[in-house]
Enzyme design. Structure first.
Site, PDB file in Angstrom:
ATOM      1  N   GLY A 111      61.160  17.991  -1.298  1.00  0.00           N
ATOM      2  CA  GLY A 111      60.201  17.888  -2.403  1.00  0.00           C
ATOM      3  C   GLY A 111      58.778  17.855  -1.893  1.00  0.00           C
ATOM      4  O   GLY A 111      58.308  16.817  -1.413  1.00  0.00           O
ATOM      5  N   THR A 162      56.123  20.631  -3.353  1.00  0.00           N
ATOM      6  CA  THR A 162      55.217  21.254  -4.331  1.00  0.00           C
ATOM      7  C   THR A 162      55.018  20.377  -5.575  1.00  0.00           C
ATOM      8  O   THR A 162      55.963  19.765  -6.067  1.00  0.00           O
ATOM      9  CB  THR A 162      55.781  22.632  -4.749  1.00  0.00           C
ATOM     10  OG1 THR A 162      56.083  23.362  -3.567  1.00  0.00           O
ATOM     11  CG2 THR A 162      54.791  23.419  -5.583  1.00  0.00           C
ATOM     12  N   THR A 213      49.641  25.114  -3.900  1.00  0.00           N
ATOM     13  CA  THR A 213      49.659  25.333  -2.460  1.00  0.00           C
ATOM     14  C   THR A 213      48.729  24.369  -1.710  1.00  0.00           C
ATOM     15  O   THR A 213      48.815  24.249  -0.495  1.00  0.00           O
ATOM     16  CB  THR A 213      49.213  26.790  -2.175  1.00  0.00           C
ATOM     17  OG1 THR A 213      49.851  27.647  -3.108  1.00  0.00           O
ATOM     18  CG2 THR A 213      49.580  27.221  -0.791  1.00  0.00           C
ATOM     19  N   GLU A 270      61.723  26.849   8.347  1.00  0.00           N
ATOM     20  CA  GLU A 270      62.027  27.441   7.036  1.00  0.00           C
ATOM     21  C   GLU A 270      61.542  28.889   6.967  1.00  0.00           C
ATOM     22  O   GLU A 270      62.270  29.791   6.550  1.00  0.00           O
ATOM     23  CB  GLU A 270      61.348  26.602   5.954  1.00  0.00           C
ATOM     24  CG  GLU A 270      61.563  27.105   4.536  1.00  0.00           C
ATOM     25  CD  GLU A 270      60.626  26.417   3.544  1.00  0.00           C
ATOM     26  OE1 GLU A 270      59.407  26.374   3.792  1.00  0.00           O
ATOM     27  OE2 GLU A 270      61.116  25.924   2.530  1.00  0.00           O
TER      28      GLU A 270
HETATM   29  C1  LIG Z   1      62.514  29.575  -7.121  1.00  0.00           C
HETATM   30  C2  LIG Z   1      61.568  28.675  -6.371  1.00  0.00           C
HETATM   31  C3  LIG Z   1      62.077  27.690  -5.539  1.00  0.00           C
HETATM   32  C4  LIG Z   1      61.220  26.811  -4.888  1.00  0.00           C
HETATM   33  N1  LIG Z   1      61.752  25.774  -4.126  1.00  0.00           N
HETATM   34  C5  LIG Z   1      60.909  24.809  -3.648  1.00  0.00           C
HETATM   35  C6  LIG Z   1      61.441  23.626  -3.013  1.00  0.00           C
HETATM   36  O1  LIG Z   1      62.667  23.463  -2.860  1.00  0.00           O
HETATM   37  N2  LIG Z   1      60.574  22.673  -2.597  1.00  0.00           N
HETATM   38  C7  LIG Z   1      59.229  22.778  -2.762  1.00  0.00           C
HETATM   39  O2  LIG Z   1      58.509  21.872  -2.372  1.00  0.00           O
HETATM   40  N3  LIG Z   1      58.682  23.902  -3.348  1.00  0.00           N
HETATM   41  C8  LIG Z   1      59.499  24.899  -3.794  1.00  0.00           C
HETATM   42  N4  LIG Z   1      58.965  26.014  -4.422  1.00  0.00           N
HETATM   43  C9  LIG Z   1      57.529  26.115  -4.606  1.00  0.00           C
HETATM   44  C10 LIG Z   1      56.874  27.207  -3.785  1.00  0.00           C
HETATM   45  O3  LIG Z   1      56.802  26.804  -2.448  1.00  0.00           O
HETATM   46  C11 LIG Z   1      55.523  27.497  -4.436  1.00  0.00           C
HETATM   47  O4  LIG Z   1      55.763  28.106  -5.693  1.00  0.00           O
HETATM   48  C12 LIG Z   1      54.652  28.346  -3.586  1.00  0.00           C
HETATM   49  O5  LIG Z   1      54.280  27.668  -2.418  1.00  0.00           O
HETATM   50  C13 LIG Z   1      53.387  28.755  -4.336  1.00  0.00           C
HETATM   51  O6  LIG Z   1      52.780  27.617  -4.903  1.00  0.00           O
HETATM   52  P1  LIG Z   1      52.408  27.600  -6.448  1.00  0.00           P
HETATM   53  O7  LIG Z   1      53.562  28.094  -7.228  1.00  0.00           O
HETATM   54  O8  LIG Z   1      51.886  26.265  -6.806  1.00  0.00           O
HETATM   55  O9  LIG Z   1      51.263  28.668  -6.561  1.00  0.00           O
HETATM   56  P2  LIG Z   1      49.683  28.427  -6.552  1.00  0.00           P
HETATM   57  O10 LIG Z   1      49.281  27.560  -5.414  1.00  0.00           O
HETATM   58  O11 LIG Z   1      49.261  28.050  -7.924  1.00  0.00           O
HETATM   59  O12 LIG Z   1      49.193  29.902  -6.243  1.00  0.00           O
HETATM   60  C14 LIG Z   1      49.446  30.995  -7.166  1.00  0.00           C
HETATM   61  C15 LIG Z   1      49.087  32.283  -6.481  1.00  0.00           C
HETATM   62  O13 LIG Z   1      47.672  32.306  -6.293  1.00  0.00           O
HETATM   63  C16 LIG Z   1      47.347  32.860  -5.034  1.00  0.00           C
HETATM   64  N5  LIG Z   1      46.487  31.890  -4.310  1.00  0.00           N
HETATM   65  C17 LIG Z   1      46.442  30.543  -4.432  1.00  0.00           C
HETATM   66  N6  LIG Z   1      45.492  30.032  -3.619  1.00  0.00           N
HETATM   67  C18 LIG Z   1      44.933  31.076  -2.975  1.00  0.00           C
HETATM   68  C19 LIG Z   1      43.896  31.202  -1.985  1.00  0.00           C
HETATM   69  N7  LIG Z   1      43.241  30.145  -1.518  1.00  0.00           N
HETATM   70  N8  LIG Z   1      43.609  32.447  -1.531  1.00  0.00           N
HETATM   71  C20 LIG Z   1      44.248  33.531  -2.011  1.00  0.00           C
HETATM   72  N9  LIG Z   1      45.245  33.470  -2.917  1.00  0.00           N
HETATM   73  C21 LIG Z   1      45.572  32.260  -3.409  1.00  0.00           C
HETATM   74  C22 LIG Z   1      48.655  33.177  -4.315  1.00  0.00           C
HETATM   75  O14 LIG Z   1      48.891  34.574  -4.455  1.00  0.00           O
HETATM   76  C23 LIG Z   1      49.712  32.434  -5.095  1.00  0.00           C
HETATM   77  O15 LIG Z   1      50.911  33.170  -5.145  1.00  0.00           O
HETATM   78  C24 LIG Z   1      59.814  26.955  -5.041  1.00  0.00           C
HETATM   79  C25 LIG Z   1      59.307  27.969  -5.849  1.00  0.00           C
HETATM   80  C26 LIG Z   1      60.156  28.813  -6.528  1.00  0.00           C
HETATM   81  C27 LIG Z   1      59.568  29.871  -7.439  1.00  0.00           C
END
Ligand SMILES: Cc1cc2nc3c(=O)[nH]c(=O)nc-3n(C[C@H](O)[C@H](O)[C@H](O)COP(=O)(O)OP(=O)(O)OC[C@H]3O[C@@H](n4cnc5c(N)ncnc54)[C@H](O)[C@@H]3O)c2cc1C
Length: 385
Positions: free
Chosen positions: A121, A123, A129, A243
């Site tokens: 856990g 995100t 991110t 990972e």
């Molecule tokens: C099916 C699935 C399973 C997952 N499993 C896990 C899990 O088990 N544990 C866990 O902790 N997380 C998990 N995640 C979360 C995953 O790691 C995040 O979705 C991923 O890291 C992106 O974070 P976010 O969705 O918050 O996107 P955001 O941080 O909101 O970013 C959205 C998009 O904006 C762009 N972006 C953001 N910031 C920047 C920047 N500074 N410069 C350029 N582009 C940018 C990127 O293209 C990004 O794709 C999972 C996600 C999914 C969809």
């Protein structure tokens, strides 16, 4: 395509097991949005999910390279390692940073399959991110930590007994570096759910069991802290390198799967009086994705080699994941495209694998964030955030 690397024994054994779970099995699980219990059980019983556990704790004591071959072969056989890959990299966190007592308590049971450690856990919904801004807190009270906050996209919770949790133990305002003051804990989900932890499943594009988590005064025994308080982010990064490398291997498995399928199909499908594979417009995208999968594979081995030698490997793990996810996505596109309408029919399994491999452009780290890491941390360009 035949592999002639030094892992052929592992490849053959995993392939043999996967043959017992053919396309129809995975298709049905996908249709039902189910969990491949029988498949994960078979992998566990055969010891494959305990590959990284040292022999003294009941595992086979293999390295990340071997673990990556296992994941690759699952995807290459038409399955999806996403159902069980968490066990591999979460284990690494416990192995490298857990105390002897924690290892003795959990690892032998994980090795036999009595316990599953499939979840991590990190995100959160409001910080995404930007991990160092996480708002979930763990406050020490006597012999417990009390956790409050929220997580999102936390996978395999309903098929795991344990979860590694990242939470802030010192407020961001009180630390010198933003990466300090976070800690990791092992959470026993069997004790936590319904007693401070609420789970809400998220239906999503892939058949991937993932959830929103709500923590309200969840109590965790202080002995469940992994390593030193405040150092959790550093420990998690180590696990993230594993990972990323494992997911690179899965994408490579997907890439070969798509290339095998499309190559066979375009040789057989006759349109305009000749196999469609005789047209260069069809050949070139397939050849290009094959080249890209092979190139990504080289970076994957580099990352494995450094990780297994306990050398810094953030650069290589990120680049391997970037290259492999891109290559598998290109291969998926070519495979879907050259199957024409049939690519969309569920019975060909291409649309399922297409959705599955698409995830890796976004998770566990988005392509943009890898580019940003390489630009700023490897090439030294000015920081953008
Ligand atoms: C099916 C699935 C399973 C997952 N499993 C896990 C899990 O088990 N544990 C866990 O902790 N997380 C998990 N995640 C979360 C995953 O790691 C995040 O979705 C991923 O890291 C992106 O974070 P976010 O969705 O918050 O996107 P955001 O941080 O909101 O970013 C959205 C998009 O904006 C762009 N972006 C953001 N910031 C920047 C920047 N500074 N410069 C350029 N582009 C940018 C990127 O293209 C990004 O794709 C999972 C996600 C999914 C969809």
């Amino acid at each position: 395509m035949k592999h002639t690397d030094k892992y052929s024994d592992i490849r053959d054994a995993v392939r043999d097991l996967c043959k017992e779970f053919p396309d129809e099995y995975h298709r049905k699980i996908d249709e039902q949005r189910g969990y491949p219990e029988a498949f994960v059980d078979a992998l566990t019983k055969a010891g494959w999910l305990a590959a990284l556990i040292p022999q003294e704790f009941g595992g086979s004591g293999l390295g990340l390279a071997e673990a990556s071959v296992i994941m690759e072969e699952i995807n290459r056989s038409g399955g999806n390692s996403g159902a069980c890959h968490g066990q591999m990299y979460n284990m690494g966190t416990l192995l490298r940073h857990g105390s002897q007592t924690q290892k003795a308590k959990y690892l032998p049971k994980i090795a036999t399959g009595e316990l599953r450690l499939q979840s991590m856990g990190v995100t959160e919904p409001t910080t995404g991110t930007d991990t160092t801004k996480i708002k979930t807190t763990a406050v020490k009270k006597g012999d417990r930590y009390v956790v409050n906050g929220q997580k999102v996209w936390i996978s395999r919770i309903q098929h795991s007994d344990l979860m590694i949790l990242l939470a802030r133990t010192t407020p961001l305002a009180d630390v010198k570096k933003k990466s300090e003051g976070m800690s990791i804990f092992i959470v026993d989900l069997r004790d936590a759910i319904g007693k401070g932890l609420a789970v809400r499943p998220i239906l999503n594009m892939v058949n991937h069991e993932t959830n929103e988590l709500f923590f309200e005064n969840l109590e965790i025994p202080a002995e469940n802290l992994i390593g030193e308080e405040g150092q959790g982010f550093k420990y998690i990064l180590d696990g993230l390198n594993a990972e990323r490398t494992l997911i690179a291997a899965e994408c490579i498995g997907d890439g070969y799967w798509f290339i095998d399928r499309v190559t066979k199909y375009v040789k057989e499908r006759v349109v305009f009086g000749r196999p469609i594979g005789q047209n260069q417009g069809v050949q070139f995208p397939i050849a290009e994705s094959y080249i890209e999968v092979e190139a990504a594979n080289l970076m994957r081995w580099k990352a494995c080699e450094l990780f297994d030698a306990r050398q810094p490997c953030g650069e290589q793990a990120n680049m391997a994941k970037y290259l492999a996810a891109k290559a598998s996505w290109e291969a998926a596109n070519a495979c879907l495209q050259f199957h024409g309408g049939f690519g969309f029919a569920c019975e060909y399994d291409i649309e399922r694998k297409f959705r599955e491999t698409r995830l890796y452009q976004v998770a566990p780290i988005s392509t943009n964030l890898i580019l940003s890491y390489v630009a700023e941390h490897v090439l030294g360009l000015p920081r953008s955030f």
